[in-house]
Write a protein that holds these residues in place. Structure first.
Motif, PDB file in Angstrom:
ATOM      1  N   ARG A   1       0.830  -1.204   0.000  1.00  0.00           N
ATOM      2  CA  ARG A   1       0.000   0.000   0.000  1.00  0.00           C
ATOM      3  C   ARG A   1       0.870   1.261   0.000  1.00  0.00           C
ATOM      4  N   GLU A   2       1.974   1.233   0.732  1.00  0.00           N
ATOM      5  CA  GLU A   2       2.862   2.392   0.747  1.00  0.00           C
ATOM      6  C   GLU A   2       3.471   2.657  -0.629  1.00  0.00           C
ATOM      7  N   ALA A   3       3.712   1.586  -1.383  1.00  0.00           N
ATOM      8  CA  ALA A   3       4.380   1.739  -2.681  1.00  0.00           C
ATOM      9  C   ALA A   3       3.406   1.957  -3.828  1.00  0.00           C
TER      10      ALA A   3
ATOM     11  N   ASP B   1       2.479   5.702 -10.600  1.00  0.00           N
ATOM     12  CA  ASP B   1       3.138   6.751 -11.360  1.00  0.00           C
ATOM     13  C   ASP B   1       4.072   6.165 -12.407  1.00  0.00           C
ATOM     14  N   LEU B   2       4.839   5.149 -12.019  1.00  0.00           N
ATOM     15  CA  LEU B   2       5.749   4.508 -12.973  1.00  0.00           C
ATOM     16  C   LEU B   2       4.978   3.820 -14.092  1.00  0.00           C
TER      17      LEU B   2
ATOM     18  N   ILE C   1       9.959  -0.622 -12.298  1.00  0.00           N
ATOM     19  CA  ILE C   1       8.762  -1.284 -11.754  1.00  0.00           C
ATOM     20  C   ILE C   1       9.123  -2.643 -11.168  1.00  0.00           C
ATOM     21  N   ALA C   2       9.943  -3.390 -11.900  1.00  0.00           N
ATOM     22  CA  ALA C   2      10.353  -4.702 -11.399  1.00  0.00           C
ATOM     23  C   ALA C   2      11.178  -4.572 -10.125  1.00  0.00           C
TER      24      ALA C   2
ATOM     25  N   GLN D   1      10.281  -6.143  -6.494  1.00  0.00           N
ATOM     26  CA  GLN D   1      11.247  -7.004  -5.818  1.00  0.00           C
ATOM     27  C   GLN D   1      11.531  -6.502  -4.412  1.00  0.00           C
ATOM     28  N   ARG D   2      11.612  -5.199  -4.240  1.00  0.00           N
ATOM     29  CA  ARG D   2      11.864  -4.633  -2.915  1.00  0.00           C
ATOM     30  C   ARG D   2      10.695  -4.925  -1.968  1.00  0.00           C
ATOM     31  N   ILE D   3       9.476  -4.810  -2.471  1.00  0.00           N
ATOM     32  CA  ILE D   3       8.299  -5.124  -1.650  1.00  0.00           C
ATOM     33  C   ILE D   3       8.343  -6.579  -1.211  1.00  0.00           C
TER      34      ILE D   3
END
Length: 436
Positions: free
Chosen positions: A226-228, A234-235, A256-257, A261-263
């Motif tokens: 949700r934070e991202a 936008d991306l 975007i990828a 991946q970070r999430i």
């Protein structure tokens, strides 16, 4: 002494020449896979003959005599590629028999072929040299490759069982990265985790809070996705305005990828920390057996019977999947086993934790929006999620206070369900779903 299987993954750092060689091996495995698939299709189409895995395996010596470049891949690795195709056909026939969408096995380009597997210790060796890295040897003799790797595991005693080499696209650079996924056979004593206390806890996993405990304490839901979402939207809007295949389009796709991946990494790290802390202090962990796949089904419906509140359900499905219920259950299962703890998974449909009173065990129907439990029979009043956590913890006890066998294991129907006819299709378990 019993042996357990544990999978560990290392990141590989091949040189440029080794990278070209690995890519070549993947192309050869993909070529073998596609040729075997073509042989099965043509044999059935022209002669009505079904070719089995053993038929194709027996032709490998003749194929290697005609194609010497396949020899360095190893016989067992080539056989595993043929087994991979055979498993795809078995899954196809299983889906056909079940009346599902069949999904016939497809031809695979080398760029979409994820990697290959050594099904046993032959043809490779793991050389652990330091605390953070080592070397992976592929092949033997003068043609062997010695590839640096990074990573470590916590097992002092182990026997390698199989190796899978995976090629993944790096979302940051767009380049390919190689990983070695190795299955280890480890003694039970080497798997053991230390437990610091003998607590017994009931947990109700949710969305407002990641975990609600029977004592009223809670663990907040980090809501990484949700934070991202604003940044992600936008991306995606920027990428939608670019020409597909252009340099800027590829750059935005990589961003975007990288964000996805970070999430995923933050979610996995959070669940690892929470589950490890639970099994470290708890001798009994009770929760309900959730099915995220069923919980996150679309409400779209069909043309004849369209669904209602589809967008709202889609948002709920996104939140359900971002919490990682299935990952938490999977981690709790093997970590509880290593710590000698009991994981009790209550049968949700039979027990109905959110509708049952933890004080008198009566059924108190509530809508999803009702977040407070108030029993009209005994006056029990507490938050709905805390009540559910208490119910699953009580379900894990028998009158003799033996963890792991609760009311869900009783053959007689529950008091509130005495007059309810038994389902003709649903199976009623005779033992509790526990992982000891």
């Amino acid at each position: 002494m019993g042996m357990e299987r544990r999978k560990v993954t290392f990141k590989l750092y091949p040189t440029s020449s080794q990278l070209k060689r690995l890519d070549g091996w993947v192309r050869l495995h993909a070529e073998l896979y596609n040729a075997a698939l073509q042989e099965r299709i043509e044999a059935y189409r022209k002669a009505g003959i079904s070719i089995s895995y053993y038929d194709q395996q027996n032709t490998l010596p003749a194929i290697k005599a005609f194609r010497p470049d396949l020899v360095e891949l190893g016989s067992h690795a080539l056989q595993e590629t043929l087994r991979r195709l055979d498993r795809a056909f078995q899954a196809f026939f299983r889906r056909v028999k079940a009346g599902q969408s069949p999904g016939f096995p497809r031809f695979k380009s080398s760029s979409r072929f994820s990697g290959f597997t050594y099904p046993d210790p032959a043809g490779w060796k793991l050389l652990q040299q330091g605390a953070r890295g080592g070397t992976l040897r592929l092949g033997s003799g003068k043609g062997a490759m010695m590839i640096r790797l990074r990573g470590r595991h916590r097992f002092a005693e182990f026997t390698p069982n199989d190796l899978t080499l995976l090629r993944r696209r790096n979302p940051a650079t767009g380049e390919d990265q190689w990983h070695a996924s190795i299955t280890l056979r480890v003694p039970e004593t080497a798997c053991a985790r230390q437990r610091t206390s003998e607590d017994q806890v009931g947990i109700d996993f949710g969305l407002a809070h990641w975990a609600n405990f029977d004592d009223g304490s809670q663990t907040d839901n980090p809501r990484w996705l949700r934070e991202a979402l604003p940044r992600l939207a936008d991306l995606q809007r920027q990428r939608a305005r670019k020409k597909p295949g252009s340099h800027r389009y590829r750059q935005l796709s990589q961003q975007i990828a990288r964000l996805h991946q970070r999430i995923a990494d933050r979610r996995r790290d959070f669940i690892h920390q929470q589950t490890s802390a639970l099994v470290q202090r708890c001798a009994l962990i009770a929760t309900e057996a959730l099915a995220p796949q069923n919980m996150s089904r679309s409400a779209r419906g069909t043309v004849e019977a369209p669904g209602r509140r589809v967008r709202q359900k889609a948002g709920l499905n996104r939140e359900v999947l971002s919490v990682g219920f299935g990952m938490a259950h999977q981690m709790l299962t093997y970590k509880a086993q290593e710590a000698g703890s009991v994981l009790h998974l209550a049968h949700t449909r039979q027990l109905k934790p959110s509708q049952r009173c933890s004080g008198c065990w009566a059924m108190v129907p509530k809508a999803l929006k009702e977040r407070w439990h108030l029993c009209p029979h005994c006056g029990c009043s507490l938050p709905r999620d805390q009540n559910s956590a208490r119910v699953v913890l009580l379900d894990a006890w028998t009158p003799q206070d033996t963890p792991g066998t609760g009311v869900a294991a009783r053959l007689k129907p529950l008091p509130a369900q005495a007059g309810k006819p038994r389902s003709k299709t649903r199976e009623t378990p005779t033992t509790t779903a526990s992982a000891v």
